[in-house]
Design an enzyme around this catalytic site. Structure first.
Site, short mmCIF file in Angstrom:
data_model
loop_
_atom_site.label_atom_id
_atom_site.label_comp_id
_atom_site.label_asym_id
_atom_site.label_seq_id
_atom_site.Cartn_x
_atom_site.Cartn_y
_atom_site.Cartn_z
N LEU A 186 0.89 -1.17 0.00
CA LEU A 186 0.00 0.00 0.00
C LEU A 186 0.93 1.21 0.00
O LEU A 186 1.64 1.46 0.97
CB LEU A 186 -0.94 -0.03 1.20
CG LEU A 186 -1.93 -1.19 1.20
CD1 LEU A 186 -2.80 -1.17 2.45
CD2 LEU A 186 -2.80 -1.17 -0.05
N PRO A 187 0.95 1.97 -1.10
CA PRO A 187 2.04 2.88 -1.46
C PRO A 187 2.15 4.20 -0.68
O PRO A 187 2.03 5.29 -1.26
CB PRO A 187 1.77 3.14 -2.94
CG PRO A 187 0.29 3.04 -3.06
CD PRO A 187 -0.12 1.95 -2.10
N CYS A 188 2.45 4.13 0.60
CA CYS A 188 2.62 5.36 1.38
C CYS A 188 3.86 6.14 0.93
O CYS A 188 3.97 7.33 1.20
CB CYS A 188 2.68 5.04 2.87
SG CYS A 188 3.90 3.84 3.37
N HIS A 189 4.76 5.48 0.20
CA HIS A 189 5.95 6.17 -0.30
C HIS A 189 5.61 7.25 -1.32
O HIS A 189 6.42 8.12 -1.59
CB HIS A 189 6.94 5.16 -0.90
CG HIS A 189 6.37 4.38 -2.04
ND1 HIS A 189 5.67 3.20 -1.84
CD2 HIS A 189 6.37 4.60 -3.37
CE1 HIS A 189 5.28 2.72 -3.01
NE2 HIS A 189 5.69 3.57 -3.96
N ARG A 190 4.40 7.23 -1.87
CA ARG A 190 4.00 8.22 -2.88
C ARG A 190 3.61 9.56 -2.28
O ARG A 190 3.33 10.50 -3.00
CB ARG A 190 2.83 7.67 -3.71
CG ARG A 190 3.21 6.46 -4.53
CD ARG A 190 2.06 5.91 -5.32
NE ARG A 190 2.44 4.64 -5.92
CZ ARG A 190 1.59 3.69 -6.26
NH1 ARG A 190 0.29 3.88 -6.09
NH2 ARG A 190 2.02 2.56 -6.78
#
Length: 181
Positions: A143-147
């Site tokens: 789940l792309p929290c790095h974005r």
């Protein structure tokens, strides 16, 4: 007295460092940069008992192996999505709401700020709360929290470190990720 269900734990090596994967019989519950002790504590807060892979069920092992394959394919640029079943029982209600919407609000290759994400969630004054929720994301990378970046595109906190965040953003932008972190 009821015995809590189990979640099997496994370390998975990646170019970003070791990720801890944990799965119940039904779903992946953890993909994190946590060490074993941190992972066991997180799992316990989710009313689960952590077990090593030698005590895992065949279903748990299948989910962990599939999650590992999907993480590898993603990090090698061969895949942009994750289809492994996921369970956000280790997230707080606000964190769950925040991370569940990440992929739709910020698709592959797109970044947004904490303030923009807070506004999209209907809580325009909650940028810091969004940051805290993302910091507790139990399914990092998947789940792309790095974005999510700071104002002006600044790379700010990430569970795997700013270098890992840069690697992931470079990968998604079509650039060449740093060779090693």
């Amino acid at each position: 007295m009821r015995t809590p269900p189990t979640a099997a734990l496994a370390a998975h090596r990646t170019p970003l460092g070791s990720l801890t994967l944990a799965a119940t019989d039904e779903a992946l519950v953890l993909c994190a940069f946590d060490d074993r002790e941190q992972a066991v504590a997180r799992i316990a807060r989710g009313d689960l008992t952590a077990v090593d892979t030698d005590a895992a069920t065949p279903a748990q092992l299948r989910i962990i192996e599939e999650a590992g394959r999907q993480v590898d394919a993603y990090l090698e640029g061969r895949s942009r999505t994750f289809t492994v079943p996921m369970d956000l029982r280790l997230a707080t209600p606000f964190s769950r709401t925040t991370v569940e919407r990440l992929d739709s609000l910020l698709p592959y290759g797109v970044t947004g700020t904490y303030a923009e994400l807070a506004a999209a969630l209907g809580r325009p004054r909650a940028a810091r709360a969004v940051g805290t929720a993302l910091g507790a994301n139990p399914l990092c990378v998947v789940l792309p929290c790095h974005r999510v970046v700071g104002s002006g595109g600044r790379l700010t906190g990430y569970a795997g470190g700013v270098e890992a965040k840069r690697f992931l953003l470079d990968l998604e932008s079509g650039g060449t990720p740093a060779a090693s972190l």
